[in-house]
Design a protein around this motif. Structure first.
Motif, mmCIF file in Angstrom:
data_model
loop_
_atom_site.group_PDB
_atom_site.id
_atom_site.type_symbol
_atom_site.label_atom_id
_atom_site.label_comp_id
_atom_site.label_asym_id
_atom_site.label_seq_id
_atom_site.Cartn_x
_atom_site.Cartn_y
_atom_site.Cartn_z
ATOM 1 N N ASN A 289 54.985 6.662 36.569
ATOM 2 C CA ASN A 289 54.216 6.939 35.440
ATOM 3 C C ASN A 289 52.585 7.011 35.751
ATOM 4 O OD1 ASN A 289 52.490 5.046 33.413
ATOM 5 N ND2 ASN A 289 54.233 5.960 32.079
ATOM 6 N N SER B 182 58.000 8.142 31.289
ATOM 7 C CA SER B 182 57.080 7.599 30.418
ATOM 8 C C SER B 182 56.922 6.044 30.172
ATOM 9 C CB SER B 182 57.346 8.247 29.044
ATOM 10 O OG SER B 182 59.005 7.853 28.596
ATOM 11 N N ALA C 214 67.002 2.064 27.643
ATOM 12 C CA ALA C 214 66.333 3.172 28.157
ATOM 13 C C ALA C 214 66.459 3.510 29.649
ATOM 14 C CB ALA C 214 65.100 3.689 27.614
ATOM 15 N N GLN D 134 63.281 6.000 35.920
ATOM 16 C CA GLN D 134 63.479 6.882 34.721
ATOM 17 C C GLN D 134 63.860 6.267 33.434
ATOM 18 O OE1 GLN D 134 62.454 10.010 34.539
ATOM 19 N NE2 GLN D 134 62.527 10.564 36.945
ATOM 20 N N PRO D 135 62.995 6.515 32.467
ATOM 21 C CA PRO D 135 61.988 7.748 32.223
ATOM 22 C C PRO D 135 60.930 7.440 32.806
ATOM 23 C CG PRO D 135 62.473 6.391 29.840
ATOM 24 C CD PRO D 135 63.340 5.881 30.848
ATOM 25 N N ALA E 240 69.167 5.719 31.868
ATOM 26 C CA ALA E 240 68.681 7.014 32.977
ATOM 27 C C ALA E 240 69.293 6.556 34.313
ATOM 28 C CB ALA E 240 67.131 6.832 32.748
#
Length: 621
Positions: free
Chosen positions: A563, A512, A429, A509-510, A433
């Motif tokens: 975050n 989250s 992930a 990123q991300p 990104a």
């Protein structure tokens, strides 16, 4: 029955081995033959070999002039042929001596390749279902020879007598068995007919079966054809499409699945013909299917794995060959140079089919690769032609999703490949990104194949994913933010020192994702090895080795300043709570990596969760 050999006794005299026939039959039934049902195959095989010899004597006779007739009514099983037959001398020589085959007769040595059986023990298989074998034969080599009767019994005794010519009016042999009561499973009329079709459906000689309900005892009377049609690849069809459909239908009948495609196999040098049926669904890697192998029309094996190489587990074959050599049990193939050459030639046929599909039928190729990409990958590793042809079209797991290397290389001129699945899952992930192109190299063959991509696309660079490469693409935080978080980072490093883990603060990123744990399997193994070495070494040698040993690579927990949870955590001024939050972030990142957790990590995850829960409850109370 005796087994002749020479041994020297005290006085130098020749001796003869004594054979316990019942013990030998038990040995055959438990160790040579897979089932008592092979008795019928052996009788049919002997009949086929006799017919082969008869055609050698009378080459001008039509192919269907001589045949085989089977009869079973529940009380007897009879197999009759129009073959070459036996004289009384032949009977004494071949039927009464275990291990001697009539195919080894001097006058036929040069023709041995024309015969299926060459071991001289097939008739013994009849003792698996009967206590007595009755043979009535008349020789075609000696037209004026009388008929001869041989009766062999399970206790090893036998009788031979000459009979008037009227006892058998024409050359050939009839073998009659009176089944034992415990052999009914294999000698019932329906079972005999079923076994005849099973073993003899591709025989080139006409074979009929009579159950005694409508014929004249099976000896020359009407009977149901066992092999009414030639093999499907030996027939003529009005169009190529009709031929393809007929071969596919035959494959479905034999194997029970509708082939994705059928590949015709034809090796004239060894007299091999048949088809390979491409499985419509994927099979587990390395799982090898058995193939149906006929020798001169007689079914030899339904589980012959050795006919194709290991990588060809995406097909199942049915073939009929002239020159393959069966083992003594005639249930598998003898491993020799001929079999090796056949295996290599059939492998080339499969490669040719893949090449044709790639060149002219992209839809078929796509369906094939969707189901069998693993088989093709295993082949491409060792086959440069297949590699060049299909590597761009093979699917891989990437940071752009599942796609082909050709599609992936259009977007990423630098392709990074991980060494394990867990490493890919750790970074996928975040690498996506960051715009990095990463391929999961943890699956069988994938890493090796991705590294060969520049052979096909020279403009593409491939490298192993290095943790430093990934972290270099993560943005640093500003100086003020890093100074404000320094105290927290120090406490976090101290809390995670037991795991040889450093802690850093970045933005990526991300948003989250609160944290990324960068750690490789090799680094973990090296840290474990170093720790064990430190525990086991001591004294002067321990100090010397410790000084020489390179420091083991450390894991790195990278916290994401974007975050919200991390921004709250780095502002904690309570030392114990800060340590607990760092442990919780490490545990969550370790879980997301999907790698196996060490006991200490599992304990840390449980402890940090309970400590945070207790803190929250105290705060609310």
């Amino acid at each position: 029955m005796t087994l002749h050999d020479t041994a020297t006794g005290p006085a130098g005299a020749d001796r003869t081995f004594q054979v316990d026939l019942r013990g030998l039959v038990d040995l055959l039934s438990h160790h040579l033959y897979s089932s008592p049902r092979v008795y019928l195959r052996e009788l049919m095989q002997n009949a086929v070999d006799a017919l082969t010899a008869r055609h050698g004597l009378e080459p001008a006779a039509p192919a269907d002039a001589f045949g085989i007739r089977l009869y079973a009514d529940g009380s007897v099983v009879r197999v009759e042929d129009d073959g070459v037959g036996l004289t009384e001398a032949d009977v004494h020589t071949f039927l009464a001596t275990i291990g001697r085959s009539s195919k080894r007769a001097d006058q036929l040595v040069e023709q041995r390749g024309d015969f299926i059986g060459q071991f001289g023990i097939g008739l013994l298989s009849c003792f698996l279902v009967a206590d007595e074998i009755h043979v009535l034969s008349r020789s075609a080599r000696t037209p004026d020879a009388p008929a001869v009767e041989w009766r062999g019994r399970g206790d090893g005794s036998y009788t031979v007598r000459a009979l008037p010519a009227s006892a058998r009016s024409r050359p050939g042999t009839t073998v009659t068995l009176t089944p034992r009561a415990d052999a009914g499973e294999w000698t019932r009329p329906a079972q005999v007919q079923s076994l005849a079709r099973h073993f003899g459906s591709l025989l080139r000689h006409p074979v009929t079966f009579d159950d005694g309900t409508g014929g004249t005892g099976g000896s020359g009377g009407p009977g149901a054809p066992v092999n009414p049609e030639a093999a499907p690849w030996a027939r003529t069809y009005p169009t190529p499409g009709a031929r393809s459909r007929a071969l596919a239908a035959y494959g479905e009948e034999v194997f029970g699945f509708t082939p994705l495609d059928t590949i015709e196999l034809d090796l004239p040098a060894v007299g091999l013909k048949g088809i390979a049926c491409v499985l419509p669904e994927a099979v587990p890697a390395g799982r090898r299917h058995g193939h149906r192998v006929h020798v001169k029309g007689m079914l030899l094996s339904e589980q012959a794995e050795e006919i194709l190489p290991e990588w060809a587990f995406f097909v199942r074959c049915v073939v009929d060959a002239e020159s393959l050599r069966p083992t003594a049990s005639r249930e598998s193939l003898y491993e020799d140079d001929t079999l090796t050459a056949v295996r290599d030639a059939l492998a080339e046929r499969l490669r040719g089919w893949i090449a044709r599909a790639a060149a002219s039928d992209p839809d078929l190729l796509g369906r094939f690769l969707q189901a069998h990409h693993l088989a093709v990958k295993s082949l491409a590793v060792h086959d440069d032609e297949i590699l060049r042809m299909l590597l761009p079209w093979l699917p891989f797991e990437t940071t752009d999703g599942h796609c082909t290397l050709d599609e992936f290389a259009r977007t990423h001129r630098t392709v990074l490949v991980t060494s394990s699945v867990e490493e890919f899952r750790q970074v996928a992930a975040i690498a996506s990104a960051a715009g990095l192109g990463v391929v999961n190299g943890g699956y069988t063959y994938d890493r090796e194949l991705v590294h060969r991509l520049p052979e096909i696309r020279p403009e593409v660079t491939v490298a192993d994913l290095d943790p430093a490469t990934l972290t270099a693409h993560l943005d640093p935080v500003d100086r003020e933010t890093e100074l404000a978080a320094a105290a927290y980072l120090a406490l976090a490093r101290d809390a995670l020192a037991v795991f040889d883990c450093d802690v850093a603060l970045r933005t990526f990123q991300p948003a989250s994702a609160p944290a990324l744990l960068v750690d490789s399997r090799e680094a973990r193994h090296e840290r474990t090895r170093s720790q064990l070495a430190r525990e086991q070494e001591g004294g002067l040698w321990g100090d010397i080795l410790g000084a020489l040993r390179q420091e083991a690579p450390r894991a790195q927990l990278i916290l994401n300043q974007l975050n919200p949870l991390v921004r709250t955590a780095v502002a904690i001024d309570e030392p114990e709570l800060a340590r607990t939050s760092a442990e919780a972030l490490y545990g969550q990142a370790a879980l997301l990596s999907r790698r196996p957790l060490r006991p200490a990590e599992s304990s840390l995850i449980n402890r940090s969760f309970l400590d945070l829960l207790a803190h929250a409850l105290r705060k609310d109370s």
